[in-house]
Enzyme design. Structure first.
Site, PDB file in Angstrom:
ATOM      1  N   CYS A 142       3.614  33.792 -32.654  1.00  0.00           N
ATOM      2  CA  CYS A 142       3.668  33.642 -34.114  1.00  0.00           C
ATOM      3  C   CYS A 142       2.721  34.632 -34.807  1.00  0.00           C
ATOM      4  CB  CYS A 142       3.391  32.203 -34.509  1.00  0.00           C
ATOM      5  SG  CYS A 142       3.943  31.839 -36.211  1.00  0.00           S
ATOM      6  N   LYS A 163       8.856  29.622 -47.159  1.00  0.00           N
ATOM      7  CA  LYS A 163       8.441  29.275 -45.803  1.00  0.00           C
ATOM      8  C   LYS A 163       9.663  29.102 -44.901  1.00  0.00           C
ATOM      9  CE  LYS A 163       5.504  25.962 -43.301  1.00  0.00           C
ATOM     10  NZ  LYS A 163       4.628  24.771 -43.447  1.00  0.00           N
ATOM     11  N   SER A 192       7.696  28.197 -38.031  1.00  0.00           N
ATOM     12  CA  SER A 192       6.937  27.685 -39.170  1.00  0.00           C
ATOM     13  C   SER A 192       6.036  28.805 -39.663  1.00  0.00           C
ATOM     14  CB  SER A 192       6.097  26.469 -38.759  1.00  0.00           C
ATOM     15  OG  SER A 192       5.289  26.048 -39.847  1.00  0.00           O
ATOM     16  N   HIS A 235       7.811  29.177 -31.936  1.00  0.00           N
ATOM     17  CA  HIS A 235       6.860  28.253 -31.305  1.00  0.00           C
ATOM     18  C   HIS A 235       7.566  27.384 -30.274  1.00  0.00           C
ATOM     19  CE1 HIS A 235       3.153  28.803 -33.637  1.00  0.00           C
ATOM     20  NE2 HIS A 235       3.900  28.962 -34.705  1.00  0.00           N
ATOM     21  N   GLU A 237       6.337  26.306 -27.720  1.00  0.00           N
ATOM     22  CA  GLU A 237       5.366  25.360 -27.156  1.00  0.00           C
ATOM     23  C   GLU A 237       5.266  24.064 -27.962  1.00  0.00           C
ATOM     24  OE1 GLU A 237       2.942  27.315 -30.370  1.00  0.00           O
ATOM     25  OE2 GLU A 237       4.558  27.911 -28.993  1.00  0.00           O
ATOM     26  N   ARG A 249       1.791  16.731 -43.547  1.00  0.00           N
ATOM     27  CA  ARG A 249       0.529  17.286 -44.056  1.00  0.00           C
ATOM     28  C   ARG A 249       0.774  18.103 -45.321  1.00  0.00           C
ATOM     29  NH1 ARG A 249      -0.467  18.413 -38.540  1.00  0.00           N
ATOM     30  NH2 ARG A 249       0.072  20.617 -38.878  1.00  0.00           N
TER      31      ARG A 249
END
EC number: 2.3.1.31
Length: 316
Positions: A142, A163, A192, A235, A237, A249
């Site tokens: 990323c 985003k 993200s 990502h 992972e 969040r």
């Protein structure tokens, strides 16, 4: 073979509950095997979560892996206790005289800043320069991938209109690339981020190969011809609930973050999200460890040089 980690690292209990074979230091000491030495520069704010995610994936191999966790000396973590960092992490200066089979540089929540304005940028540059002579292969993730492309090739990131947030379908651009060996025709990767890399900038660099892209998310994976530098903008992972927790969040902060795309059933955040990238995550890390770390690294790590040659029959 297991992953070798400190006896009291928080990730150990989580991995053992998942029936991952964790070898503690005292047991590994009695085995006459040279483990693969993997350094992990963890730039994520939730370090314990990220280290657990990466150690889980690195454990899925018959090879013994010995990770070394790194954090920048020039940055004070707000979300990870100093006691945890002191117990389980070292700074890059502590390993500058060592050599490693592999290095992972994670993402970081600083992508909207110019690289030079990131507080630990100079320290990260020193680490990336050190890796050229002291690491067999580096996997950038990323923002870490954006930083690596900028440092090694001068390719700058670009700001996205909004985003990029969700799980997107990807396809391979190189069906014989060993990093993607065993992948399906289409596979899913979580993203993200607010920034990206222009495909045309990578295409203009003669030393880079584009390995995977998405019609929606754009460039996902590219790598140098010799695979010493691998860049992944997604990502793999991530856990099942990582995007869900980030969405919650963001909303709690008052941000107008949209529901992650292609993630919740019926786009309903009250429902358990789909987990449709797990198998490819394990496969990518196993391929990286096997083809670009184990098969390429010398038994004597002191023989790592910039004149690294891929193994015979290496197609990329």
């Amino acid at each position: 073979m297991p992953i070798k980690i400190p006896n009291d690292l928080p990730a150990a209990e989580t991995l053992q509950k998942e029936h991952v074979f964790v070898m503690h230091e005292n047991m590994a000491f009695h085995q006459d095997i040279r483990p693969l030495k993997i350094a992990i520069m963890n730039l994520m704010p939730t370090k314990i979560v990220t280290e657990t995610q990466l150690l889980r994936l690195l454990s899925n191999t018959p090879l013994q892996v010995e990770p070394t966790l790194l954090h920048p000396a020039t940055h004070r973590s707000k979300n990870t206790s100093l006691s945890h960092l002191n117990a389980f992490y070292v700074t890059p200066d502590a390993i500058k005289n060592e050599k490693f089979d592999g290095l992972i540089i994670t993402g970081a929540p600083v992508e909207q800043l110019p690289f030079q304005e990131v507080g630990y940028w100079d320290e990260l540059c020193r680490l990336m320069e050190w890796s050229r002579m002291n690491v067999t292969t580096t996997l950038h993730i990323c923002w870490g991938a954006q930083a690596g492309l900028f440092y090694h090739y001068g390719i700058d990131k670009c700001l996205l209109e909004k985003k990029l947030f969700g799980v997107f379908e990807h396809k391979s651009h190189n069906r014989v690339a060993r990093l993607l060996r065993g992948f399906d025709d289409c596979f899913y990767v979580p993203h993200s981020r607010y920034t990206g890399i222009r495909m045309k900038d990578v295409e203009r660099e003669p030393d880079l190969d584009i390995l995977a892209t998405s019609d929606r998310a754009g460039l996902c994976i590219c790598a140098s011809h010799d695979r010493r530098q691998i860049f992944m903008l997604g990502h793999l992972e991530y856990d099942r609930d990582t995007l869900k927790l980030e969405y919650e969040r963001d909303r709690a902060k008052g941000l107008a973050t949209a529901v992650p795309e292609n993630y919740f059933p019926d786009d309903d955040p009250a429902k358990t999200p789909y987990f449709k990238w797990k198998s490819h995550a394990y496969l990518l890390y196993a391929n990286w460890l096997n083809y670009y770390v184990y098969q390429a690294t010398p038994y004597d790590l002191s023989n790592i040089t910039m004149e690294f040659k891929p193994p015979v029959g290496h197609e990329g």
